[in-house]
Design an enzyme around this catalytic site. Sequence first.
Site, PDB file in Angstrom:
ATOM      1  N   HIS A   1      45.935  32.274  49.016  1.00 18.66           N
ATOM      2  CA  HIS A   1      46.922  31.468  49.364  1.00 18.66           C
ATOM      3  C   HIS A   1      46.477  29.994  49.479  1.00 18.66           C
ATOM      4  O   HIS A   1      47.377  29.219  49.986  1.00 18.66           O
ATOM      5  CB  HIS A   1      47.347  31.773  50.733  1.00 18.66           C
TER       6      HIS A   1
ATOM      7  N   GLU B   1      48.814  42.257  46.133  1.00 22.62           N
ATOM      8  CA  GLU B   1      47.873  41.910  47.021  1.00 22.62           C
ATOM      9  C   GLU B   1      47.322  43.096  48.085  1.00 22.62           C
ATOM     10  O   GLU B   1      46.264  43.099  48.504  1.00 22.62           O
ATOM     11  CB  GLU B   1      48.623  40.979  48.094  1.00 22.62           C
TER      12      GLU B   1
END
Length: 313
Positions: free
Chosen positions: A199, A165
Amino acid sequence: MSSDGDNNISTPVAVASCVVMALFYVLILYAPTVILRLPSPSSFYNFMIRRFVCAAISTVASLAFTVFILPIKSWEASVILGVFGIRKDHLWQGVVYPLLLTSLVYAGSLVLNLLLLLESWKENGEACSFFTKVRSFVQAIPACIMTCASDVSFWRNLVVAPLTEELVFRACMVPLLLCAGFRIYYAIFLCPILFSLAHLNHFREMYIKHNRSYIKASLIVGLQLGYTVVFGAYASFLFIRTGHLAAPLFAHIFCNYMGLPVLLHPRGKGLVSAAALAGVVGFVTLLFPLTKPLMYNDRTNNCPCWLGYCLWN
């Protein structure tokens, strides 16, 4: 900020590239079953290993694409890695100072953990000396390490997720936005919005796999996305201010390990809340002093467009 060359990336190209990388990071997770038609994993371990491979492919593709798009004039390894904040110089500063700064937000959590540890020691025998307890704690570390090394959730939360990420949503996206002429604060707050897209798949897991109601799943994911946006802005801030990928990476690992900060707890009798408040005040006070670009870099002039810390000097 002076630049080694003009900004060669248009705003639409930079934004579109970031959106594509964010979507690719999420959608590739479903490629094995949806596109390749592979059978569903037989275990949670196999499921996570498949996701690790997908995340790695997405990350490598994003890194290669970013290098291709950016106006890089030298193909030396140190220059390419430096674009992504992967550097050996000032490494300990890039790890220690941001980690100390981040820990201030968790002052309440750290105090609570200390109180629980002391309470546990007290329940297990008051006659036991402090040094004996410390020795027992140290002796338990190797077993803990072995347990963590074989835990796939440990690798997901503290290794694979933070590393991939940060590489995609900080090391790739921030340079693209800066070289497209975005102001620093626009880049800082745009990346977390894209970061939150990674997410959104949690809603599907909450709603379908965990059988939560639509409203409850929305509230849980909404809270997660809010926290993700705040952390993403902070991580982008660290990356730009320090020029080091290590800064947001270790902050990310620490936050994943700690979870949400504890602000209030009945066992603390006000001590946890006082520590949490003091930590927040300390964090706000030290945010800029502990992230001065000159603490992490030898020079802050004649920078290429992807090094945003020069804009703060």
